[in-house]
Write a protein that holds these residues in place. Structure first.
Motif, PDB file in Angstrom:
ATOM      1  N   VAL A  58      21.978 -12.047  -1.546  1.00 55.83           N
ATOM      2  CA  VAL A  58      20.572 -11.704  -1.770  1.00 55.83           C
ATOM      3  C   VAL A  58      20.378 -11.424  -3.258  1.00 55.83           C
ATOM      4  O   VAL A  58      20.573 -10.299  -3.730  1.00 55.83           O
ATOM      5  CB  VAL A  58      20.149 -10.481  -0.928  1.00 55.83           C
ATOM      6  N   LYS A  59      19.991 -12.434  -4.000  1.00 62.96           N
ATOM      7  CA  LYS A  59      19.811 -12.304  -5.441  1.00 62.96           C
ATOM      8  C   LYS A  59      18.437 -11.753  -5.798  1.00 62.96           C
ATOM      9  O   LYS A  59      18.258 -11.132  -6.845  1.00 62.96           O
ATOM     10  CB  LYS A  59      20.024 -13.664  -6.114  1.00 62.96           C
ATOM     11  N   ASP A  60      17.448 -12.033  -4.959  1.00 61.81           N
ATOM     12  CA  ASP A  60      16.087 -11.542  -5.175  1.00 61.81           C
ATOM     13  C   ASP A  60      15.557 -10.966  -3.869  1.00 61.81           C
ATOM     14  O   ASP A  60      15.733 -11.578  -2.812  1.00 61.81           O
ATOM     15  CB  ASP A  60      15.167 -12.668  -5.650  1.00 61.81           C
ATOM     16  N   VAL A  61      14.908  -9.823  -3.963  1.00 64.22           N
ATOM     17  CA  VAL A  61      14.334  -9.188  -2.786  1.00 64.22           C
ATOM     18  C   VAL A  61      12.812  -9.346  -2.840  1.00 64.22           C
ATOM     19  O   VAL A  61      12.158  -8.760  -3.703  1.00 64.22           O
ATOM     20  CB  VAL A  61      14.705  -7.693  -2.714  1.00 64.22           C
ATOM     21  N   HIS A  62      12.279 -10.153  -1.943  1.00 65.36           N
ATOM     22  CA  HIS A  62      10.833 -10.370  -1.888  1.00 65.36           C
ATOM     23  C   HIS A  62      10.226  -9.898  -0.566  1.00 65.36           C
ATOM     24  O   HIS A  62       9.099  -9.433  -0.541  1.00 65.36           O
ATOM     25  CB  HIS A  62      10.504 -11.855  -2.085  1.00 65.36           C
ATOM     26  N   ARG A  63      10.987 -10.027   0.514  1.00 67.59           N
ATOM     27  CA  ARG A  63      10.449  -9.650   1.820  1.00 67.59           C
ATOM     28  C   ARG A  63      11.588  -9.157   2.719  1.00 67.59           C
ATOM     29  O   ARG A  63      12.602  -9.835   2.880  1.00 67.59           O
ATOM     30  CB  ARG A  63       9.746 -10.825   2.488  1.00 67.59           C
ATOM     31  N   VAL A  64      11.401  -7.981   3.303  1.00 67.93           N
ATOM     32  CA  VAL A  64      12.400  -7.401   4.193  1.00 67.93           C
ATOM     33  C   VAL A  64      11.716  -7.000   5.490  1.00 67.93           C
ATOM     34  O   VAL A  64      10.622  -6.417   5.470  1.00 67.93           O
ATOM     35  CB  VAL A  64      13.091  -6.177   3.549  1.00 67.93           C
ATOM     36  N   ALA A  65      12.328  -7.339   6.613  1.00 70.10           N
ATOM     37  CA  ALA A  65      11.790  -7.000   7.937  1.00 70.10           C
ATOM     38  C   ALA A  65      12.513  -5.781   8.497  1.00 70.10           C
ATOM     39  O   ALA A  65      13.717  -5.601   8.272  1.00 70.10           O
ATOM     40  CB  ALA A  65      11.942  -8.182   8.885  1.00 70.10           C
ATOM     41  N   PHE A  66      11.772  -4.953   9.236  1.00 71.61           N
ATOM     42  CA  PHE A  66      12.322  -3.729   9.820  1.00 71.61           C
ATOM     43  C   PHE A  66      12.026  -3.704  11.315  1.00 71.61           C
ATOM     44  O   PHE A  66      10.880  -3.909  11.739  1.00 71.61           O
ATOM     45  CB  PHE A  66      11.705  -2.494   9.155  1.00 71.61           C
ATOM     46  N   VAL A  67      13.055  -3.471  12.108  1.00 75.67           N
ATOM     47  CA  VAL A  67      12.916  -3.474  13.559  1.00 75.67           C
ATOM     48  C   VAL A  67      13.562  -2.222  14.133  1.00 75.67           C
ATOM     49  O   VAL A  67      14.407  -1.591  13.502  1.00 75.67           O
ATOM     50  CB  VAL A  67      13.563  -4.733  14.192  1.00 75.67           C
ATOM     51  N   CYS A  68      13.151  -1.882  15.363  1.00 75.28           N
ATOM     52  CA  CYS A  68      13.701  -0.701  16.026  1.00 75.28           C
ATOM     53  C   CYS A  68      13.560  -0.857  17.530  1.00 75.28           C
ATOM     54  O   CYS A  68      12.651  -1.538  18.009  1.00 75.28           O
ATOM     55  CB  CYS A  68      12.955   0.554  15.562  1.00 75.28           C
ATOM     56  N   CYS A  69      14.475  -0.216  18.249  1.00 76.39           N
ATOM     57  CA  CYS A  69      14.355  -0.078  19.705  1.00 76.39           C
ATOM     58  C   CYS A  69      14.370  -1.432  20.412  1.00 76.39           C
ATOM     59  O   CYS A  69      13.344  -1.925  20.895  1.00 76.39           O
ATOM     60  CB  CYS A  69      13.099   0.695  20.065  1.00 76.39           C
ATOM     61  N   ALA A  70      15.555  -2.026  20.474  1.00 83.99           N
ATOM     62  CA  ALA A  70      15.756  -3.315  21.135  1.00 83.99           C
ATOM     63  C   ALA A  70      16.586  -3.100  22.398  1.00 83.99           C
ATOM     64  O   ALA A  70      17.767  -2.764  22.313  1.00 83.99           O
ATOM     65  CB  ALA A  70      16.467  -4.295  20.195  1.00 83.99           C
ATOM     66  N   LEU A  71      15.969  -3.283  23.552  1.00 81.40           N
ATOM     67  CA  LEU A  71      16.676  -3.124  24.823  1.00 81.40           C
ATOM     68  C   LEU A  71      17.378  -4.427  25.167  1.00 81.40           C
ATOM     69  O   LEU A  71      16.748  -5.464  25.365  1.00 81.40           O
ATOM     70  CB  LEU A  71      15.694  -2.723  25.916  1.00 81.40           C
ATOM     71  N   GLN A  72      18.693  -4.362  25.261  1.00 86.79           N
ATOM     72  CA  GLN A  72      19.519  -5.563  25.396  1.00 86.79           C
ATOM     73  C   GLN A  72      19.408  -6.226  26.763  1.00 86.79           C
ATOM     74  O   GLN A  72      19.800  -7.390  26.915  1.00 86.79           O
ATOM     75  CB  GLN A  72      20.986  -5.226  25.108  1.00 86.79           C
ATOM     76  N   ASP A  73      18.867  -5.544  27.758  1.00 90.03           N
ATOM     77  CA  ASP A  73      18.733  -6.119  29.106  1.00 90.03           C
ATOM     78  C   ASP A  73      17.365  -6.762  29.333  1.00 90.03           C
ATOM     79  O   ASP A  73      17.058  -7.185  30.442  1.00 90.03           O
ATOM     80  CB  ASP A  73      18.974  -5.038  30.167  1.00 90.03           C
ATOM     81  N   GLN A  74      16.556  -6.810  28.284  1.00 90.74           N
ATOM     82  CA  GLN A  74      15.227  -7.412  28.394  1.00 90.74           C
ATOM     83  C   GLN A  74      15.057  -8.514  27.349  1.00 90.74           C
ATOM     84  O   GLN A  74      15.807  -8.587  26.376  1.00 90.74           O
ATOM     85  CB  GLN A  74      14.143  -6.348  28.194  1.00 90.74           C
ATOM     86  N   GLU A  75      14.046  -9.368  27.566  1.00 88.45           N
ATOM     87  CA  GLU A  75      13.746 -10.421  26.603  1.00 88.45           C
ATOM     88  C   GLU A  75      13.393  -9.811  25.247  1.00 88.45           C
ATOM     89  O   GLU A  75      12.807  -8.736  25.172  1.00 88.45           O
ATOM     90  CB  GLU A  75      12.572 -11.278  27.085  1.00 88.45           C
ATOM     91  N   GLN A  76      13.740 -10.540  24.191  1.00 90.86           N
ATOM     92  CA  GLN A  76      13.442 -10.080  22.837  1.00 90.86           C
ATOM     93  C   GLN A  76      12.782 -11.224  22.061  1.00 90.86           C
ATOM     94  O   GLN A  76      13.313 -11.740  21.083  1.00 90.86           O
ATOM     95  CB  GLN A  76      14.710  -9.591  22.141  1.00 90.86           C
ATOM     96  N   LYS A  77      11.602 -11.603  22.500  1.00 86.72           N
ATOM     97  CA  LYS A  77      10.907 -12.753  21.918  1.00 86.72           C
ATOM     98  C   LYS A  77      10.432 -12.512  20.488  1.00 86.72           C
ATOM     99  O   LYS A  77      10.165 -13.459  19.747  1.00 86.72           O
ATOM    100  CB  LYS A  77       9.706 -13.128  22.793  1.00 86.72           C
ATOM    101  N   LEU A  78      10.332 -11.244  20.107  1.00 89.56           N
ATOM    102  CA  LEU A  78       9.777 -10.938  18.794  1.00 89.56           C
ATOM    103  C   LEU A  78      10.661 -11.417  17.643  1.00 89.56           C
ATOM    104  O   LEU A  78      10.202 -11.541  16.504  1.00 89.56           O
ATOM    105  CB  LEU A  78       9.544  -9.429  18.676  1.00 89.56           C
ATOM    106  N   TRP A  79      11.931 -11.706  17.932  1.00 85.12           N
ATOM    107  CA  TRP A  79      12.822 -12.198  16.879  1.00 85.12           C
ATOM    108  C   TRP A  79      12.286 -13.485  16.255  1.00 85.12           C
ATOM    109  O   TRP A  79      12.466 -13.711  15.048  1.00 85.12           O
ATOM    110  CB  TRP A  79      14.229 -12.431  17.419  1.00 85.12           C
ATOM    111  N   SER A  80      11.637 -14.323  17.044  1.00 81.54           N
ATOM    112  CA  SER A  80      11.077 -15.570  16.513  1.00 81.54           C
ATOM    113  C   SER A  80       9.986 -15.280  15.497  1.00 81.54           C
ATOM    114  O   SER A  80       9.852 -15.983  14.480  1.00 81.54           O
ATOM    115  CB  SER A  80      10.525 -16.433  17.653  1.00 81.54           C
ATOM    116  N   GLN A  81       9.187 -14.229  15.752  1.00 75.32           N
ATOM    117  CA  GLN A  81       8.136 -13.851  14.816  1.00 75.32           C
ATOM    118  C   GLN A  81       8.737 -13.252  13.544  1.00 75.32           C
ATOM    119  O   GLN A  81       8.242 -13.492  12.433  1.00 75.32           O
ATOM    120  CB  GLN A  81       7.183 -12.845  15.474  1.00 75.32           C
TER     121      GLN A  81
END
Length: 367
Positions: A58-81
């Motif tokens: 990571v030579k330049d930092v322009h955009r960083v995403a932050f996530v929380c509370c991922a239940l592993q037994d359920q779908e996690q469709k938001l990763w695509s977004q």
């Protein structure tokens, strides 16, 4: 031959699982005790094969995403977004998996489930991650330093997030760590705080899930060693700092877990920012089941300190309480956060993104 402590715990977990199996489950020919023990032993030794993308790329930092509370037994469709925003880094602000119920043990087995989610796996294959834990991946609701399995779970956490060991101080006993990314003039420091391993137990308020303020000077969320480390980190040279605190810093109402339940620690944090002259700081938190933006006016020639709360990635959501520190509306649905730096225009933008990849709330700050 005498059984190891792990084998003893494993046998107990297996027996508990068998005894709590419903009649309907029993009619479906459950695993034998031997097979169940073999499976749980294999899961306890799970080693992820997903790449740990090198943060040095990571030579330049322009955009960083932050996530929380991922239940592993359920779908996690938001990763695509999340991926659609092409982040330079993705940061877990806590609860990367849940390992609090008996059927969510051991912690390493839950990471095996997470690794099998295709959208997550695709992103891990392409983008560096940072992570710190909160109660669910720490292993117990409202967890603190008294949790008996904290060392065992710490090892499982570090085994999964292998990069952390390289970024910790030698004194670290928890999962706190820090890294500075980007070239001089555009450096962003990420400080990942551990608000579980060292924390003094919460003071029970007599209501389930709620606590009262602890004014004891010797009690703390971070512990003396982590406090000293944090101060030294804040003295390092960087143009911007993102402090990831699993617990909310700004909002200060109600009896649920937050920095405000340790008011002396919260004030110490503000005083430490002033003492180290650490300006250009943003807090990113999680833990609450909704997304929000908030600020604290520190005054004394410092100005406002902003706290962006993100999550959940999936699972249940909650309603935000009334608190004058909040700015704008809450995102009471699955969400994630973005911080974007425009180094030419000297601007920073905080955004809360919904399931449709739309910014629901945002803040424009000066760099």
């Amino acid at each position: 031959m005498e059984m190891s402590s792990w084998a003893s715990r494993l046998s107990l977990a297996v027996l508990t699982t068998l005894l709590t199996t419903s009649c309907a489950e029993k009619s479906q020919a459950p695993e034998s005790l031997t097979l169940k023990m073999m499976r749980m032993q294999a899961e306890a030794n799970y080693q992820s094969e997903l790449p740990q993308k090198d943060l040095r790329q990571v030579k330049d930092v322009h955009r960083v995403a932050f996530v929380c509370c991922a239940l592993q037994d359920q779908e996690q469709k938001l990763w695509s977004q999340v991926a659609a925003n092409k982040p330079d880094v993705v940061v877990f602000t806590g609860n990367s998996v849940s390992s609090v119920r008996y059927d969510e043990k051991p912690l390493s087995a839950q990471y095996k489930k997470l690794d099998q989610i295709s959208e997550y796996r695709d992103l891990r294959n392409n983008v560096p991650f940072l992570a710190v834990w909160d109660e669910l991946d720490f292993g117990i609701r409202n967890g603190d330093s008294s949790f008996q399995s904290k060392n065992e779970n710490r090892q499982a956490f570090l085994d999964y997030w292998k990069y952390i060991g390289k970024l910790q101080p030698s004194s670290a006993k928890g999962v706190e760590h820090s890294v500075i990314l980007g070239a001089p003039g555009k450096r962003v420091q990420f400080i990942m705080l551990d608000t579980r391993f060292y924390a003094t137990p919460w003071l029970d308020a007599g209501v389930d899930g709620e606590f009262k303020k602890n004014w004891n000077k010797s009690d703390s969320l971070l512990g003396p060693g982590q406090w000293a480390w944090l101060e030294s980190e804040l003295r390092k040279e960087a143009e911007y700092r993102v402090i990831v605190s699993p617990l909310q810093m700004a909002a200060n109402s109600g009896g649920w877990e937050r920095w405000g339940l340790f008011p002396l620690d919260r004030q110490k944090f503000f005083d430490t920012l002033r003492a180290t002259k650490a300006h250009k700081v943003v807090i990113v938190s999680g833990n609450r089941g909704f997304g929000s933006l908030a600020k604290v006016e520190l005054l004394e020639d410092y100005g406002p300190l902003y706290d962006m709360t993100v999550g959940p990635l999936n699972g249940a959501t909650e309603n935000r309480e009334e608190d004058f520190h909040y700015v704008g509306k809450a995102v009471s649905a699955a969400n994630f956060g973005l911080i974007e730096w425009d180094w030419k225009k000297k601007a920073v933008k905080l955004k809360l993104m919904d399931e449709n990849n739309q910014a629901i709330e945002s803040l424009n700050l000066n760099l």
